[in-house]
Design a protein around this motif. Structure first.
Motif, mmCIF file in Angstrom:
data_model
loop_
_atom_site.group_PDB
_atom_site.id
_atom_site.type_symbol
_atom_site.label_atom_id
_atom_site.label_comp_id
_atom_site.label_asym_id
_atom_site.label_seq_id
_atom_site.Cartn_x
_atom_site.Cartn_y
_atom_site.Cartn_z
ATOM 1 N N HIS A 100 21.483 84.892 51.097
ATOM 2 C CA HIS A 100 20.242 85.484 50.589
ATOM 3 C C HIS A 100 20.517 86.243 49.291
ATOM 4 C CE1 HIS A 100 16.308 87.466 50.701
ATOM 5 N NE2 HIS A 100 16.957 88.560 50.350
ATOM 6 N N TRP A 101 21.563 87.034 49.296
ATOM 7 C CA TRP A 101 21.921 87.786 48.081
ATOM 8 C C TRP A 101 22.224 86.832 46.934
ATOM 9 C CZ3 TRP A 101 21.338 92.395 46.188
ATOM 10 C CH2 TRP A 101 22.139 92.836 45.130
ATOM 11 N N PHE A 102 22.958 85.761 47.224
ATOM 12 C CA PHE A 102 23.291 84.776 46.191
ATOM 13 C C PHE A 102 22.030 84.240 45.526
ATOM 14 C CE2 PHE A 102 23.735 80.337 44.989
ATOM 15 C CZ PHE A 102 24.875 80.338 44.200
ATOM 16 N N TRP A 103 21.075 83.755 46.325
ATOM 17 C CA TRP A 103 19.905 83.106 45.740
ATOM 18 C C TRP A 103 18.969 84.105 45.063
ATOM 19 C CZ3 TRP A 103 20.292 78.482 44.370
ATOM 20 C CH2 TRP A 103 20.969 77.529 45.138
ATOM 21 N N THR A 104 18.873 85.318 45.580
ATOM 22 C CA THR A 104 18.000 86.290 44.917
ATOM 23 C C THR A 104 18.565 86.734 43.582
ATOM 24 O OG1 THR A 104 19.025 88.105 46.184
ATOM 25 C CG2 THR A 104 16.979 87.153 47.052
ATOM 26 N N ARG A 105 19.825 86.480 43.339
ATOM 27 C CA ARG A 105 20.422 86.749 42.024
ATOM 28 C C ARG A 105 20.335 85.513 41.111
ATOM 29 N NH1 ARG A 105 20.101 90.547 44.501
ATOM 30 N NH2 ARG A 105 18.578 90.993 42.912
ATOM 31 N N VAL A 106 20.559 84.329 41.675
ATOM 32 C CA VAL A 106 20.669 83.116 40.872
ATOM 33 C C VAL A 106 19.313 82.555 40.467
ATOM 34 C CG1 VAL A 106 21.416 80.690 40.955
ATOM 35 C CG2 VAL A 106 22.951 82.495 41.730
ATOM 36 N N ILE A 107 18.346 82.576 41.380
ATOM 37 C CA ILE A 107 17.047 81.962 41.072
ATOM 38 C C ILE A 107 16.364 82.612 39.880
ATOM 39 C CG2 ILE A 107 14.702 81.580 41.951
ATOM 40 C CD1 ILE A 107 15.987 81.026 44.694
#
Length: 390
Positions: free
Chosen positions: A19-26
């Motif tokens: 979740h943390w990964f995608w909320t940063r990358v998107i």
């Protein structure tokens, strides 16, 4: 180009590192979209609100949602929907590239990019339920075979993938994870550590200088080894506490750890904080004398960089991906040797502290979510270009 990103594998009530990964990358990818490029996010009614503020002013055109009935709060139903509903629903949105963890039985889009975050079904089977372990071991080989590209986050994971799976090495694309420098930094004021210490005393009962561990309490994370190391070094460490931050996702193991602390005679010096919002972990990193991450297996080890970015000295394992992520800016120890971990903790709290802080800040600065997002988006484009030409 229309890219669908599968965000269903996260439990909205218990967000994970993914979740943390995608909320940063998107958001970073959204600002880089050009022409007719779009991102379509696979969400459930329960998870949609946590993925609703992405993109620039034309968010409604560039970043959209595709709603599925369930995310990982209903794991079996979520998995079934990925296999049965995705091949029907994604073509309706004209999806060109599907980004996911496991390939559906029927390809739902011309291009398929998979993210291999871990291979714990093979490397740490005890951290995965028997049913999930069986599903992953059945799915990984097929996913590796049908994917157009596979994103990995370390050379260590590349080695594991090639060891356990029959996969074309050319499919593997190394895109490291990163650290959020807007959140994880030493602080603007010279007394930021004192401010953090005061906040931790009020909120969590941390009353003394401390050694820090941040992770979910799975057995392979080796909190047990850290407890033994702390006990072995306790006399030289003086009046320090050991602060454990992270949810006890494996309930029986968490109970075993508490019992071990009592057995070792350090129960009064261990603070079991439990899970906290990731935005709060920066307070612990800033106030800690040293961060210790003695895991037996990691594919990246993001907390290492988070601690470094705040100026906290780091001790971590000399195996798996941890030396790769640390990049010479941490003290390394054998995770199976509590005496070695304890000595590294003493060194990091003492003569090596200033050098580790300086090296750690430099190492963390090499990683940014903007760079991760740019390379991920470029890979989507490359897969789309190859598939579009067939």
């Amino acid at each position: 180009m229309r890219v669908a990103i599968n965000l269903l594998t996260d439990d909205p009530a218990n967000p994970s590192g993914a979740h943390w990964f995608w909320t940063r990358v998107i958001p970073e990818m959204a600002t880089r979209l050009t022409g007719d490029e779009q991102l379509h996010l696979l969400v459930s009614p329960a998870s949609r609100t946590s993925h609703s503020d992405y993109g620039p002013g034309d968010y409604g055109q560039r970043v959209r949602h595709i709603t599925f009935p369930w995310s990982n709060e209903r794991r079996n139903l979520r998995t079934a929907s990925e296999h049965l509903y995705a091949p029907l629903r994604l073509p309706l949105s004209g999806i060109d590239v599907f980004s996911t963890l496991m390939a559906p039985i029927v390809r739902p889009a011309p291009g398929l990019v998979v993210h291999f975050k871990t291979l714990h079904a093979y490397t740490a089977p005890g951290s995965v339920s028997p049913a999930a372990r069986l599903y992953r071991r059945l799915s990984y080989p097929r996913t590796a075979r049908v994917a157009d590209a596979i994103i990995i986050n370390s050379e260590s994971l590349r080695h594991e993938v090639l060891h356990y799976l029959d996969v074309d090495p050319a499919k593997l694309h190394l895109i490291p994870e990163a650290v959020d420098h807007e959140l994880f930094h030493p602080g603007d004021a010279a007394d930021s550590a004192e401010q953090a210490t005061h906040a931790l005393r009020l909120r969590y009962g941390v009353t003394k200088p401390f050694v820090l561990f941040v992770s979910s309490l799975w057995p392979y994370k080796n909190c047990a080894g850290l407890l033994r190391a702390f006990a072995a070094a306790k006399r030289e460490l003086g009046d320090r506490q050991l602060v454990i931050v992270g949810p006890g996702r494996d309930g029986p193991h968490a109970a075993e750890l508490a019992a071990l602390a009592r057995e070792l005679g350090i129960a009064d010096d261990v603070v079991w904080v439990g899970g906290v919002p990731i935005t709060e972990t920066v307070l612990f990193y800033r106030a800690a004398d040293v961060f210790v991450y003695p895991s037996f297996n990691e594919t990246f080890g993001l907390p290492i960089l988070e601690a470094m970015a705040t100026g906290c000295p780091v001790v971590t394992s000399n195996i798996s991906a941890m030396p790769e992520t640390a990049g010479g800016a941490a003290l390394l120890a054998d995770p199976s040797d509590p005496e070695a971990i304890g000595q590294a903790i003493l060194d990091a709290c003492g003569p090596s502290a200033d050098g580790l802080r300086e090296k750690g800040l430099l190492r963390a600065s090499e990683f940014s979510w903007a760079r991760t997002a740019e390379r991920t988006l470029d890979l989507y484009r490359a897969v789309h270009a190859r598939r579009g030409g067939r």
